[in-house]
Enzyme design. Structure first.
Site, PDB file in Angstrom:
ATOM      1  N   GLY A 252       0.845  -1.195   0.000  1.00  0.00           N
ATOM      2  CA  GLY A 252       0.000   0.000   0.000  1.00  0.00           C
ATOM      3  C   GLY A 252       0.875   1.237   0.000  1.00  0.00           C
ATOM      4  O   GLY A 252       1.477   1.594  -1.020  1.00  0.00           O
TER       5      GLY A 252
ATOM      6  N   ASP B   2       4.244  15.788  -6.055  1.00  0.00           N
ATOM      7  CA  ASP B   2       3.614  16.988  -5.495  1.00  0.00           C
ATOM      8  C   ASP B   2       2.292  17.258  -6.198  1.00  0.00           C
ATOM      9  O   ASP B   2       1.283  17.549  -5.561  1.00  0.00           O
ATOM     10  CB  ASP B   2       4.541  18.208  -5.659  1.00  0.00           C
TER      11      ASP B   2
ATOM     12  N   GLU C  42       0.498  15.120  -7.819  1.00  0.00           N
ATOM     13  CA  GLU C  42      -0.468  14.055  -7.549  1.00  0.00           C
ATOM     14  C   GLU C  42      -1.244  14.338  -6.267  1.00  0.00           C
ATOM     15  O   GLU C  42      -2.456  14.130  -6.195  1.00  0.00           O
ATOM     16  CB  GLU C  42       0.233  12.695  -7.469  1.00  0.00           C
TER      17      GLU C  42
ATOM     18  N   ARG D 185     -36.169  23.509   2.921  1.00  0.00           N
ATOM     19  CA  ARG D 185     -36.809  22.537   3.813  1.00  0.00           C
ATOM     20  C   ARG D 185     -37.403  23.253   5.021  1.00  0.00           C
ATOM     21  O   ARG D 185     -36.687  23.947   5.755  1.00  0.00           O
ATOM     22  CB  ARG D 185     -35.756  21.512   4.280  1.00  0.00           C
TER      23      ARG D 185
ATOM     24  N   GLN E  76     -30.220  27.874  14.594  1.00  0.00           N
ATOM     25  CA  GLN E  76     -28.802  28.211  14.794  1.00  0.00           C
ATOM     26  C   GLN E  76     -27.875  27.019  14.525  1.00  0.00           C
ATOM     27  O   GLN E  76     -26.775  27.194  13.979  1.00  0.00           O
ATOM     28  CB  GLN E  76     -28.580  28.732  16.208  1.00  0.00           C
TER      29      GLN E  76
ATOM     30  N   GLY F 186     -30.764  15.383   6.592  1.00  0.00           N
ATOM     31  CA  GLY F 186     -31.529  14.440   7.415  1.00  0.00           C
ATOM     32  C   GLY F 186     -31.706  13.112   6.693  1.00  0.00           C
ATOM     33  O   GLY F 186     -30.778  12.614   6.055  1.00  0.00           O
TER      34      GLY F 186
ATOM     35  N   GLY G 111      -1.790   8.884  -0.972  1.00  0.00           N
ATOM     36  CA  GLY G 111      -1.057   9.061   0.297  1.00  0.00           C
ATOM     37  C   GLY G 111      -2.072   9.419   1.370  1.00  0.00           C
ATOM     38  O   GLY G 111      -2.666  10.502   1.347  1.00  0.00           O
TER      39      GLY G 111
ATOM     40  N   SER H 141      -4.019  10.314   4.999  1.00  0.00           N
ATOM     41  CA  SER H 141      -3.798  11.468   5.892  1.00  0.00           C
ATOM     42  C   SER H 141      -2.638  11.196   6.850  1.00  0.00           C
ATOM     43  O   SER H 141      -1.855  12.105   7.148  1.00  0.00           O
ATOM     44  CB  SER H 141      -5.075  11.776   6.671  1.00  0.00           C
TER      45      SER H 141
HETATM   46  C1  LIG Z   1     -11.178   3.274  -4.836  1.00  0.00           C
HETATM   47  C2  LIG Z   1      -9.691   3.156  -4.796  1.00  0.00           C
HETATM   48  C3  LIG Z   1      -8.945   3.503  -5.923  1.00  0.00           C
HETATM   49  C4  LIG Z   1      -7.558   3.353  -5.920  1.00  0.00           C
HETATM   50  N1  LIG Z   1      -6.877   3.590  -7.075  1.00  0.00           N
HETATM   51  C5  LIG Z   1      -5.565   3.272  -7.152  1.00  0.00           C
HETATM   52  C6  LIG Z   1      -4.871   3.319  -8.396  1.00  0.00           C
HETATM   53  O1  LIG Z   1      -5.429   3.696  -9.425  1.00  0.00           O
HETATM   54  N2  LIG Z   1      -3.586   2.900  -8.438  1.00  0.00           N
HETATM   55  C7  LIG Z   1      -2.924   2.453  -7.334  1.00  0.00           C
HETATM   56  O2  LIG Z   1      -1.752   2.092  -7.442  1.00  0.00           O
HETATM   57  N3  LIG Z   1      -3.555   2.412  -6.116  1.00  0.00           N
HETATM   58  C8  LIG Z   1      -4.842   2.797  -6.019  1.00  0.00           C
HETATM   59  N4  LIG Z   1      -5.503   2.724  -4.814  1.00  0.00           N
HETATM   60  C9  LIG Z   1      -4.779   2.280  -3.661  1.00  0.00           C
HETATM   61  C10 LIG Z   1      -4.463   3.420  -2.744  1.00  0.00           C
HETATM   62  O3  LIG Z   1      -3.498   4.266  -3.318  1.00  0.00           O
HETATM   63  C11 LIG Z   1      -4.015   2.767  -1.432  1.00  0.00           C
HETATM   64  O4  LIG Z   1      -5.050   3.025  -0.567  1.00  0.00           O
HETATM   65  C12 LIG Z   1      -2.725   3.213  -0.937  1.00  0.00           C
HETATM   66  O5  LIG Z   1      -1.747   2.636  -1.745  1.00  0.00           O
HETATM   67  C13 LIG Z   1      -2.509   2.835   0.525  1.00  0.00           C
HETATM   68  O6  LIG Z   1      -2.639   1.463   0.699  1.00  0.00           O
HETATM   69  P1  LIG Z   1      -3.653   0.818   1.744  1.00  0.00           P
HETATM   70  O7  LIG Z   1      -4.933   1.586   1.673  1.00  0.00           O
HETATM   71  O8  LIG Z   1      -3.680  -0.622   1.509  1.00  0.00           O
HETATM   72  O9  LIG Z   1      -3.102   1.178   3.171  1.00  0.00           O
HETATM   73  P2  LIG Z   1      -1.823   0.701   3.964  1.00  0.00           P
HETATM   74  O10 LIG Z   1      -0.610   1.338   3.389  1.00  0.00           O
HETATM   75  O11 LIG Z   1      -1.841  -0.769   4.135  1.00  0.00           O
HETATM   76  O12 LIG Z   1      -2.142   1.391   5.345  1.00  0.00           O
HETATM   77  C14 LIG Z   1      -3.186   0.939   6.227  1.00  0.00           C
HETATM   78  C15 LIG Z   1      -3.365   1.985   7.326  1.00  0.00           C
HETATM   79  O13 LIG Z   1      -2.114   2.196   7.988  1.00  0.00           O
HETATM   80  C16 LIG Z   1      -1.736   3.556   7.896  1.00  0.00           C
HETATM   81  N5  LIG Z   1      -0.281   3.629   7.658  1.00  0.00           N
HETATM   82  C17 LIG Z   1       0.455   2.956   6.736  1.00  0.00           C
HETATM   83  N6  LIG Z   1       1.746   3.287   6.829  1.00  0.00           N
HETATM   84  C18 LIG Z   1       1.840   4.203   7.833  1.00  0.00           C
HETATM   85  C19 LIG Z   1       2.923   4.940   8.404  1.00  0.00           C
HETATM   86  N7  LIG Z   1       4.165   4.830   7.954  1.00  0.00           N
HETATM   87  N8  LIG Z   1       2.639   5.804   9.413  1.00  0.00           N
HETATM   88  C20 LIG Z   1       1.379   5.952   9.873  1.00  0.00           C
HETATM   89  N9  LIG Z   1       0.316   5.272   9.377  1.00  0.00           N
HETATM   90  C21 LIG Z   1       0.549   4.413   8.371  1.00  0.00           C
HETATM   91  C22 LIG Z   1      -2.511   4.132   6.713  1.00  0.00           C
HETATM   92  O14 LIG Z   1      -2.727   5.533   6.850  1.00  0.00           O
HETATM   93  C23 LIG Z   1      -3.804   3.351   6.792  1.00  0.00           C
HETATM   94  O15 LIG Z   1      -4.675   3.954   7.740  1.00  0.00           O
HETATM   95  C24 LIG Z   1      -6.902   2.904  -4.761  1.00  0.00           C
HETATM   96  C25 LIG Z   1      -7.649   2.597  -3.613  1.00  0.00           C
HETATM   97  C26 LIG Z   1      -9.018   2.710  -3.640  1.00  0.00           C
HETATM   98  C27 LIG Z   1      -9.791   2.340  -2.414  1.00  0.00           C
END
Ligand SMILES: Cc1cc2nc3c(=O)[nH]c(=O)nc-3n(C[C@H](O)[C@H](O)[C@H](O)COP(=O)(O)OP(=O)(O)OC[C@H]3O[C@@H](n4cnc5c(N)ncnc54)[C@H](O)[C@@H]3O)c2cc1C
Length: 388
Positions: free
Chosen positions: A132, A245, A247, A273, A284, A344, A369, A371
């Site tokens: 990921g 950057d 991206e 509404r 408020q 709602g 990337g 949050s």
């Molecule tokens: C609808 C969708 C479309 C996408 N499209 C593409 C695409 O076109 N091409 C592509 O290549 N990918 C794509 N992605 C993948 C996306 O870029 C991944 O979500 C990303 O690579 C992160 O991987 P992961 O979600 O498996 O999280 P992981 O990296 O497994 O992380 C899991 C959790 O741990 C946290 N984490 C991980 N490392 C750290 C760290 N060092 N410090 C603190 N926290 C950390 C993360 O914030 C997250 O909360 C897509 C995903 C979705 C859901």
């Protein structure tokens, strides 16, 4: 300091709002979402307006690199439908910017004019089942066989693989342990023998459906390596360059579009509404929520446009682009959820666009990337100390 929006950007916004009203009505956006459909004819009309060439110079068929203009297009399209804005990014940014920054002269001359005419889009094949955030650990393997590259492995979440012209595939191309000498990017046409694409059912971001892709002895010529012979084992520098950057800013711009649309819809709904004999906009709790949402969207736009200006000037902007991505993505999520609260029960059914908007906004803090990764970048790059 001058915070006036440049005249060409105001004109561009105006053109896009008319384009969206005419070619992307709400009913069509709802249908594209329901059917997970890419409206290629709408995308081609963006090319006719010259909008797919905003990321590269005229000598390659573009209209000149203008990052703020590119982000404004993404924001305006995302206000209505990610089924058009995401393929727009796959063309102008994924293909256009990567080819301009990393491609060989032959690749630029041959492929960039096709990007401008709306005939070439890239899907990103970076993530894998076990890979990921740590993209440098990809396992998909590429080996040289004569003048060809043979690829084996699998990619996950490869969005738009079944509508693209090339999967921009990150591969391990040597046994070196160092990130810098072990990776390459290969342009793989999705119909090459040995490529299998399977859609993944996702909550949102319909249109450029996300997919699983497997490569079994997939053969492409060495000319398909980004920057050809000179790009072999140079993939890491292509990831960590200026493209990263932009991206982050692309996701910030989608987020801005989603947040602005949710806010506008909730603003109107609150005035229409009526409950207990008054429009709910008179209460408020609703007024304060909408005022907070307006403030958040305004702040997200400022931080994003500032980072875009730095990027366009070619200045260092890794921290600012991470701040923009973090803040805009979290804003999209919180504004969409607040808008849903204002709607709602109607925010939970498909009668209004807010239901789709929430599904799309929840993705923003995950892709490009997460949050957490942006917070790491900001703290690390600003030298925040930690005990050893
Ligand atoms: C609808 C969708 C479309 C996408 N499209 C593409 C695409 O076109 N091409 C592509 O290549 N990918 C794509 N992605 C993948 C996306 O870029 C991944 O979500 C990303 O690579 C992160 O991987 P992961 O979600 O498996 O999280 P992981 O990296 O497994 O992380 C899991 C959790 O741990 C946290 N984490 C991980 N490392 C750290 C760290 N060092 N410090 C603190 N926290 C950390 C993360 O914030 C997250 O909360 C897509 C995903 C979705 C859901």
């Amino acid at each position: 300091m001058n915070f006036d929006i440049p005249e060409h950007i105001v004109l561009l916004q105006d053109t896009l709002r008319r384009f969206v009203a005419r070619h992307m009505p709400r009913e069509s956006a709802a249908r594209w979402d329901k059917e997970n459909h890419f409206p290629r004819e709408v995308f081609k009309q963006l090319a006719d307006l010259g909008l797919l060439g905003l990321t590269f110079p005229e000598k390659y068929g573009g209209t000149g690199r203008d990052i703020l203009a590119t982000l404004v297009v993404i924001e305006e399209l995302s206000r209505r439908s990610l089924a058009v804005s995401v393929p727009y990014i796959m063309g102008s940014c994924y293909a256009g910017m990567n080819l301009l920054e990393c491609g060989s002269e032959r690749q630029k001359r041959e492929l960039l004019p096709k990007v401008a005419s709306g005939d070439l889009i890239f899907a990103y094949g970076w993530s894998e089942p076990d890979v990921g955030a740590d993209v440098a650990s990809v396992k998909t393997r590429a080996t040289r066989v004569g003048n060809h590259v043979v690829i084996n492995g699998s990619k996950r979440f490869c969005s738009g693989a079944d509508i693209c012209d090339y999967i921009y595939t990150l591969v391990r191309s040597s046994d070196s342990e160092a990130k810098s000498g072990a990776l390459s990017f290969v342009l793989v046409p999705p119909h090459t023998p040995g490529v299998t694409i399977t859609r993944i059912e996702s909550l949102g971001m319909k249109g450029a459906a996300t997919t699983d892709v497997t490569f079994t002895d997939v053969r492409v010529p060495i000319e398909n390596v980004m920057n050809e012979e000179a790009g072999w084992n140079r993939g890491w520098s292509m990831i960590s360059g200026a493209g990263l950057d932009v991206e982050k800013l692309e996701v910030a711009a989608i987020s801005l579009g989603l947040a602005a649309a949710a806010l506008d819809d909730a603003w109107d709904y609150a005035q229409q509404r009526t409950q207990f004999g008054r429009p709910i906009s008179e209460y408020q709790s609703i007024r304060h929520k909408l005022a907070d949402m307006k403030t958040q969207v305004h702040a997200a736009r400022l931080v994003t446009h500032h980072a875009a200006w730095l990027a366009n000037e070619g200045r260092r902007c890794g921290v600012e682009t991470s701040m923009a991505k973090l803040f805009a993505a979290e804003t999209a999520k919180s504004v969409a959820l607040d808008a849903q609260t204002i709607f709602g029960a109607y925010g939970y059914v498909k009668d209004f666009d807010i239901e789709r908007n929430v599904r799309d906004a929840l993705l923003m803090p995950i892709i490009g990337g997460s949050s957490a990764i942006q917070r790491n970048n900001i703290a690390n790059w600003l030298g925040l100390g930690r005990s050893k």
